[in-house]
Design an enzyme around this catalytic site. Structure first.
Site, mmCIF file in Angstrom:
data_model
loop_
_atom_site.group_PDB
_atom_site.id
_atom_site.type_symbol
_atom_site.label_atom_id
_atom_site.label_comp_id
_atom_site.label_asym_id
_atom_site.label_seq_id
_atom_site.Cartn_x
_atom_site.Cartn_y
_atom_site.Cartn_z
ATOM 1 N N ASP A 156 -13.837 6.651 -2.688
ATOM 2 C CA ASP A 156 -12.963 6.601 -1.441
ATOM 3 C C ASP A 156 -12.142 7.926 -1.401
ATOM 4 O OD1 ASP A 156 -11.668 5.491 0.424
ATOM 5 O OD2 ASP A 156 -9.899 4.892 -0.779
ATOM 6 N N ASP A 157 -11.647 8.514 -2.384
ATOM 7 C CA ASP A 157 -10.937 9.926 -2.233
ATOM 8 C C ASP A 157 -11.584 10.814 -1.703
ATOM 9 O OD1 ASP A 157 -8.259 8.804 -3.175
ATOM 10 O OD2 ASP A 157 -9.540 8.447 -4.955
ATOM 11 N N GLU A 161 -11.725 4.957 -7.303
ATOM 12 C CA GLU A 161 -10.365 5.111 -6.523
ATOM 13 C C GLU A 161 -9.511 6.214 -7.622
ATOM 14 O OE1 GLU A 161 -9.707 3.968 -3.165
ATOM 15 O OE2 GLU A 161 -8.359 5.801 -3.632
ATOM 16 N N ASP A 162 -8.886 6.948 -7.075
ATOM 17 C CA ASP A 162 -7.837 7.821 -7.731
ATOM 18 C C ASP A 162 -8.146 8.223 -9.214
ATOM 19 O OD1 ASP A 162 -6.633 7.561 -5.490
ATOM 20 O OD2 ASP A 162 -4.821 6.784 -6.200
ATOM 21 N N ASN A 190 -0.051 11.840 -0.504
ATOM 22 C CA ASN A 190 0.649 10.598 -0.510
ATOM 23 C C ASN A 190 1.375 10.625 -1.714
ATOM 24 O OD1 ASN A 190 -0.382 9.437 1.995
ATOM 25 N ND2 ASN A 190 -2.136 8.975 0.791
ATOM 26 N N TYR A 195 0.945 -1.199 -0.043
ATOM 27 C CA TYR A 195 -0.083 0.012 0.150
ATOM 28 C C TYR A 195 0.935 1.181 -0.084
ATOM 29 C CZ TYR A 195 -4.221 2.449 1.504
ATOM 30 O OH TYR A 195 -5.273 3.448 1.504
ATOM 31 N N ASN A 223 -5.108 8.060 6.948
ATOM 32 C CA ASN A 223 -5.341 7.369 5.734
ATOM 33 C C ASN A 223 -6.697 6.616 5.512
ATOM 34 O OD1 ASN A 223 -4.993 5.115 3.689
ATOM 35 N ND2 ASN A 223 -3.073 6.283 3.421
ATOM 36 N N LYS A 272 -5.454 -1.378 -2.672
ATOM 37 C CA LYS A 272 -6.762 -1.351 -1.779
ATOM 38 C C LYS A 272 -7.601 -2.795 -1.487
ATOM 39 C CE LYS A 272 -6.703 3.372 -1.777
ATOM 40 N NZ LYS A 272 -6.779 4.118 -0.696
ATOM 41 N N ARG A 305 -5.310 10.069 -11.566
ATOM 42 C CA ARG A 305 -4.818 10.985 -10.480
ATOM 43 C C ARG A 305 -4.296 9.924 -9.404
ATOM 44 N NH1 ARG A 305 -5.097 10.129 -5.665
ATOM 45 N NH2 ARG A 305 -6.716 11.251 -4.577
HETATM 46 N N1 LIG Z 1 -4.487 10.407 3.269
HETATM 47 C C1 LIG Z 1 -5.689 9.984 2.950
HETATM 48 O O1 LIG Z 1 -6.035 8.862 2.949
HETATM 49 C C2 LIG Z 1 -5.668 10.647 1.430
HETATM 50 C C3 LIG Z 1 -6.954 10.476 0.709
HETATM 51 C C4 LIG Z 1 -7.118 11.066 -0.610
HETATM 52 C C5 LIG Z 1 -6.230 11.791 -1.075
HETATM 53 N N2 LIG Z 1 -4.811 11.925 -0.533
HETATM 54 C C6 LIG Z 1 -3.868 12.426 -1.346
HETATM 55 O O2 LIG Z 1 -4.360 14.003 -1.456
HETATM 56 C C7 LIG Z 1 -3.605 14.412 -2.519
HETATM 57 C C8 LIG Z 1 -4.936 15.252 -3.175
HETATM 58 O O3 LIG Z 1 -5.721 14.582 -3.580
HETATM 59 P P1 LIG Z 1 -7.006 14.984 -4.446
HETATM 60 O O4 LIG Z 1 -7.679 13.772 -5.115
HETATM 61 O O5 LIG Z 1 -7.664 15.812 -3.840
HETATM 62 O O6 LIG Z 1 -6.230 15.662 -5.740
HETATM 63 P P2 LIG Z 1 -6.674 16.794 -6.869
HETATM 64 O O7 LIG Z 1 -5.810 16.516 -7.788
HETATM 65 O O8 LIG Z 1 -8.253 16.700 -6.966
HETATM 66 O O9 LIG Z 1 -6.463 17.988 -6.082
HETATM 67 C C9 LIG Z 1 -5.392 18.773 -5.705
HETATM 68 C C10 LIG Z 1 -5.548 20.124 -5.108
HETATM 69 O O10 LIG Z 1 -4.333 20.564 -4.592
HETATM 70 C C11 LIG Z 1 -4.314 21.875 -4.993
HETATM 71 N N3 LIG Z 1 -3.003 22.386 -5.101
HETATM 72 C C12 LIG Z 1 -1.913 22.044 -6.118
HETATM 73 N N4 LIG Z 1 -0.803 22.839 -5.883
HETATM 74 C C13 LIG Z 1 -0.813 23.485 -4.599
HETATM 75 C C14 LIG Z 1 -0.413 24.488 -3.987
HETATM 76 N N5 LIG Z 1 1.035 24.799 -4.155
HETATM 77 N N6 LIG Z 1 -0.937 25.081 -2.987
HETATM 78 C C15 LIG Z 1 -1.935 24.679 -2.667
HETATM 79 N N7 LIG Z 1 -2.822 24.002 -3.319
HETATM 80 C C16 LIG Z 1 -2.415 23.279 -4.188
HETATM 81 C C17 LIG Z 1 -5.073 21.823 -6.593
HETATM 82 O O11 LIG Z 1 -5.328 23.399 -6.932
HETATM 83 C C18 LIG Z 1 -6.151 21.121 -6.229
HETATM 84 O O12 LIG Z 1 -7.215 21.717 -5.627
HETATM 85 C C19 LIG Z 1 -2.833 13.453 -3.333
HETATM 86 O O13 LIG Z 1 -1.577 13.380 -2.803
HETATM 87 C C20 LIG Z 1 -3.693 12.135 -2.734
HETATM 88 O O14 LIG Z 1 -2.548 10.952 -2.288
HETATM 89 C C21 LIG Z 1 -4.738 11.490 0.575
HETATM 90 O O1 LIG Z 2 -4.264 5.407 -1.554
HETATM 91 C C1 LIG Z 2 -3.946 5.920 -0.308
HETATM 92 O O2 LIG Z 2 -3.105 5.769 0.401
HETATM 93 C C2 LIG Z 2 -4.910 7.031 0.140
HETATM 94 C C3 LIG Z 2 -5.762 7.845 -0.802
HETATM 95 O O3 LIG Z 2 -6.658 6.882 -1.193
HETATM 96 C C4 LIG Z 2 -4.784 8.523 -1.824
HETATM 97 O O4 LIG Z 2 -5.284 8.601 -2.752
HETATM 98 O O5 LIG Z 2 -3.775 8.930 -1.587
HETATM 99 MG MG LIG Z 3 -6.900 7.351 -3.253
#
Ligand SMILES: NC(=O)c1ccc[n+]([C@@H]2O[C@H](COP(=O)([O-])OP(=O)(O)OC[C@H]3O[C@@H](n4cnc5c(N)ncnc54)[C@H](O)[C@@H]3O)[C@@H](O)[C@H]2O)c1
Ligand SMILES: O=C(O)C[C@H](O)C(=O)O
Ligand SMILES: [Mg+2]
Length: 607
Positions: free
Chosen positions: A299-300, A276-277, A449, A134, A494, A205, A187
Site C-alpha cells: 500500500d505504501d 503495510e508500513d 502522517n 485511522y 491519503n 486499514k 515504519r
Molecule cells: N499520505 C499517504 O497516503 C502516505 C502514504 C505512504 C506514506 N506516507 C507517509 O510518508 C512518510 C514516509 O513514508 P516512507 O514509507 O516513504 O518512509 P521511508 O522511511 O521509506 O522514507 C523516508 C524518506 O524520507 C527521507 N528523509 C528523512 N529526513 C529527511 C529530510 N530532513 N529531508 C528530506 N528527506 C528526508 C529519508 O531519507 C527517506 O528517503 C511517512 O510519514 C508516512 O506516514 C503517507
Molecule cells: O496510514 C495512512 O494514513 C497512510 C499511509 O499508509 C501511511 O503509512 O502514512
Molecule cells: Mg502506510
C-alpha cells in the site's frame, strides 16, 4: 452462475439492498449461528445488545439475560451518538491527544461489543470517525498500544513461531478470509519502529476496508509479524507486549515472512494480502519477491503512488493546462523512501504513456542528504533512475546534496510533494520560495502522517505560499479561512482513496495477482472522479463522505483491468467468462451488490 442468472439474481437482490438502507420494510436474509445464550451476547459479530426481538430471545436462549425492553437499531444508534457527542462536549478545551484517545476508546468498546452497530456508525459518520480509527489518532494508539491493550484483535505471528505457522493459521476462527493487512511494525506512519504496537495500523486499514469497500468484517484479518524491534525505548518498557529482541535481519527475516505467506496461501488461497508500513528495504524486497506468486500489493508504495498520481494530474488541470502537460511539470519530491519512490515510478510511467518512452520528466528527488544526483555514493538502486545528471544540475546552479530551499529557489517547481516523515520541513522560507513557482497555481502536497509529521500545516501553506496554491495533506486539516469570504480548500491525499478499491476489485475478480495495469486503472478512475468545476476550486480529491461510492467505482475499474490483463479467475459463482461479458455498468452494479452493509439479520441457530 451464468451471466443471465446473475442478472436475474441481481434484480431480486436490489429490493433487499433497498431494505438494508431502510428504504423499505423488507426483512434481511437470515444468518446462521452455531452458538446459544450468553455466548451470542459475547460475540460482537452476532450481538445485538438490547436489540434482540423477544422471539429471537426465546429461540436462542437469551430470555432473562437482557433487560426486558427491546430497543430498536435506530434507538441504539441514537443512544451511541448521544454519548459520543456528550463526550465531545465534556472534553472541550482539553488536550487534543487526550480527547482523541477518549474518542478512540468509546469507539473501540463498541467495536468489541457490537460490530453491526459499530460499522453502521462508522459508515454514516466516516468524516468524523476516520480521524479517530485511522490517521492521525491511530498513530497515537500505536504509540500507546501496550498500555491501551485490553482484548486481542487479529493474529500475531512472532519469530518464536517459526515452523508453527502452517498449523497456527487454523487457530483463526473464521472459515473464510478475504482480506489481510500485514505489518512488521518497522515504519509506522512517520513514527518509526513501533514493534508489535504497530498492529493498530492493520486494524485501522481493515476498518476502512469494511466502511469504504464493504468487505465483510467476518472475513478480514489484521496481522502482526513480530520479528523484534530496534526501538530501545520499547525494549526497556515493562509494559511492552512484543518480543524483547532486536529485529531479525536478512534470510532469517525473510524466512519468517515466507512461512507466513505460505501458511495463508495454504488455508485461504484467494485471500489478498496488503503489506503495510514495512521499512523501505523490506517493502521493496517483499513486493519483488511475492507480487508474481501471491495476490498481494504494498500500500505504501503502490496505493500511495496511485493517489498521488491522481492528485498530480488534478494539479495540472487546476493550473489550467492540458493533461499531456504533465510531462512538463516540474515536481520536487522530498523523501526517497517507499512512498516517494513509488510515486515517482508511477509518475514516470504516466509520462512515458503521454510523451513516449524517451520523454525526460522534470522530477527532482531529495532525501535526508539533500538533492540526489548521479554523483551520490552508494545510491539506492530504486532511487537511481531519478538521480539528476551533472548536465541537468549545473544549468540550474545545483549540485549533489543541494538543500531543499536551494532546490525550490532554483527549480521554481510547479509541485512540491513531501513524503519524508519530517514535520515542518516545508518551513516559512521554503513555502515563501514557492511564491516564485513557474506556475500561477503551484501545488503543495504535505503527505506525511500523522499530523505532527506533515511537512507543513494547511494554515502555514496558505499563509506563506499564497492563496492561489492547491493544497493536500496526508492527515486531515480543516479548510483555511482566507478572509473576505474566501476559503483555502484542504484535500486529503491519503492512500485510503485507493487501497479499499484495489482490494475489492482484486477480490471480486478473483485476481491471481495484482498487476500494474490494475493499479493504473485505480489511479485513473480516482483522477477522473473530480469535475472541472471542483478542480477550479482547488478540489483534487472527493470528500471522504463519498468514499463508499468512490471505492465501488475504483473496485469496478480494477476488476475490469484484471479481466483485460487476463488475471481474473472469477469469484464465488461468477466465473471469469461472466466477468468478461459484463458491461461497464453491470460491473459497477456487481461490485455494489457484493458490498457488505451492516444490518441486524435474524439469527437462526444451527448445531
Ligand atoms: N499520505 C499517504 O497516503 C502516505 C502514504 C505512504 C506514506 N506516507 C507517509 O510518508 C512518510 C514516509 O513514508 P516512507 O514509507 O516513504 O518512509 P521511508 O522511511 O521509506 O522514507 C523516508 C524518506 O524520507 C527521507 N528523509 C528523512 N529526513 C529527511 C529530510 N530532513 N529531508 C528530506 N528527506 C528526508 C529519508 O531519507 C527517506 O528517503 C511517512 O510519514 C508516512 O506516514 C503517507
Ligand atoms: O496510514 C495512512 O494514513 C497512510 C499511509 O499508509 C501511511 O503509512 O502514512
Ligand atoms: Mg502506510
Amino acid at each position: 452462475m451464468g451471466l443471465r442468472m446473475w442478472r436475474i439474481a441481481r434484480s431480486a437482490a436490489a429490493s433487499l439492498r433497498q431494505s438494508r438502507r431502510g428504504l423499505s420494510t423488507e426483512i434481511p436474509g437470515p444468518c446462521m449461528v452455531h452458538k446459544r445464550g450468553a455466548d451470542i451476547l459475547h460475540d460482537p459479530w452476532f450481538n445485538k445488545d438490547t436489540g434482540f426481538p423477544l422471539t429471537e430471545r426465546d429461540r436462542l436462549g437469551l430470555r432473562g439475560l437482557l433487560p426486558p425492553r427491546v430497543i430498536s437499531f435506530e434507538h441504539q444508534y441514537a443512544r451511541f451518538m448521544e454519548s459520543y457527542r456528550s463526550l465531545e462536549k465534556n472534553t472541550q478545551g482539553q488536550h487534543d491527544g487526550f480527547v482523541s484517545l477518549a474518542k478512540w476508546r468509546i469507539l473501540n468498546r463498541l467495536h468489541d461489543r457490537n460490530e453491526t452497530l459499530y460499522y453502521r456508525v462508522l459508515i454514516d459518520n466516516i468524516k468524523d470517525f476516520a480521524p479517530i480509527i485511522y490517521t492521525p489518532t491511530v498513530g497515537l494508539v500505536c504509540q500507546n498500544y501496550s498500555g491501551l491493550f485490553r482484548r486481542p484483535r487479529g493474529m500475531y505471528f512472532s519469530a518464536k513461531d517459526k515452523g508453527e505457522m502452517m498449523s497456527m493459521i487454523y487457530n483463526w476462527p473464521a472459515q473464510e478470509v478475504d482480506m489481510i493487512v500485514l505489518t512488521d511494525g518497522s515504519r509506522i506512519l512517520g513514527l518509526g519502529d513501533l514493534g508489535v504496537q504497530g498492529i493498530g495500523i492493520p486494524i485501522g486499514k481493515l476498518d476502512m476496508y469494511v466502511a469504504a469497500a464493504g468487505i465483510n468484517p467476518q472475513r478480514i484479518l489484521p496481522v502482526m509479524l513480530d520479528v523484534g524491534t530496534n526501538n530501545q525505548k520499547l525494549l526497556e518498557d515493562r509494559l511492552y507486549l512484543g518480543l524483547r529482541q532486536p529485529r531479525l535481519e536478512g534470510e532469517e527475516y525473510l524466512s519468517i515472512v515466507d512461512e507466513f505467506m505460505e501458511a495463508v496461501h495454504a488455508r485461504w488461497p484467494k485471500a489478498i494480502v496488503q503489506f503495510e508500513d514495512f521499512q523501505m528495504k523490506w517493502a521493496f524486497e517483499t513486493l519483488e519477491r511475492y507480487h508474481k506468486r501471491f495476490c498481494m500489493f504494498n500500500d505504501d508504495i503502490q496505493g500511495t503512488a496511485g493517489v498521488a498520481l491522481a492528485g498530480l494530474l488534478g494539479a495540472v488541470r487546476a493550473q489550467g493546462r492540458p493533461l499531456t502537460d504533465f510531462a512538463n511539470q516540474k515536481i520536487v519530491v522530498v523523501g526517497a523512501g517507499s512512498a516517494g519512490l513509488g510515486v515517482l515510478k508511477m509518475a514516470l510511467q504516466a509520462v512515458s504513456r503521454m510523451a513516449g518512452p524517451e520523454a525526460d520528466p522534470h522530477f527532482f528527488l531529495l532525501d535526508k542528504n539533500g538533492l540526489i544526483t548521479k554523483e551520490r555514493k552508494d545510491i539506492d538502486p530504486a532511487a537511481a533512475p531519478f538521480a539528476k545528471t551533472q548536465g541537468e544540475t549545473e544549468g540550474l546552479g545545483l549540485s549533489e546534496g543541494a538543500s531543499l530551499i536551494e532546490v525550490v529557489k532554483k527549480v521554481k517547481p510547479h509541485v512540491l510533494l513531501g513524503l519524508s516523515g519530517v514535520g515542518g520541513i516545508f518551513n516559512e522560507e521554503v513555502l515563501k520560495a514557492m511564491r516564485e513557482s513557474d506556475s500561477t497555481k503551484p501545488a503543495i502536497f504535505a503527505m506525511s502522517n500523522p499530523t505532527a509529521n506533515a511537512e507543513c500545516t494547511a494554515f502555514e501553506a496558505f499563509k506563506h505560499a499564497g492563496e492561489d496554491i492547491v493544497f493536500a495533506s496526508g492527515s486531515p486539516f480543516a479548510d483555511v479561512n482566507l478572509g473576505n469570504g474566501k476559503i483555502g480548500h484542504v484535500n486529503q491525499a491519503n492512500n485510503m482513496y485507493l487501497f479499499p478499491g484495489i482490494g475489492l476489485g482484486a477480490l471480486l475478480s478473483g485476481a491471481r495477482i495484482i498487476t500494474d495495469g490494475m493499479l493504473q486503472a485505480a489511479a485513473e478512475c480516482l483522477a477522473s472522479y473530480i469535475t472541472e468545476e471542483e478542480i477550479q476550486r482547488g478540489v483534487l480529491y472527493p470528500s471522504i463522505d463519498s468514499i463508499r461510492d468512490i471505492t465501488a467505482e475504483v473496485g469496478a475499474a480494477v476488476l475490469r483491468a484484471a479481466v483485460v490483463e487476463e488475471v481474473a479467475e472469477g469469484h464465488g459463482d461468477v466465473g471469469s467468462r461472466e466477468l468478461s461479458h459484463m458491461s461497464k455498468e453491470e460491473t459497477l452494479q456487481y461490485v455494489k451488490d457484493n458490498m457488505w452493509y451492516p444490518v441486524y439479520s435474524p439469527l437462526v441457530h444451527e448445531k
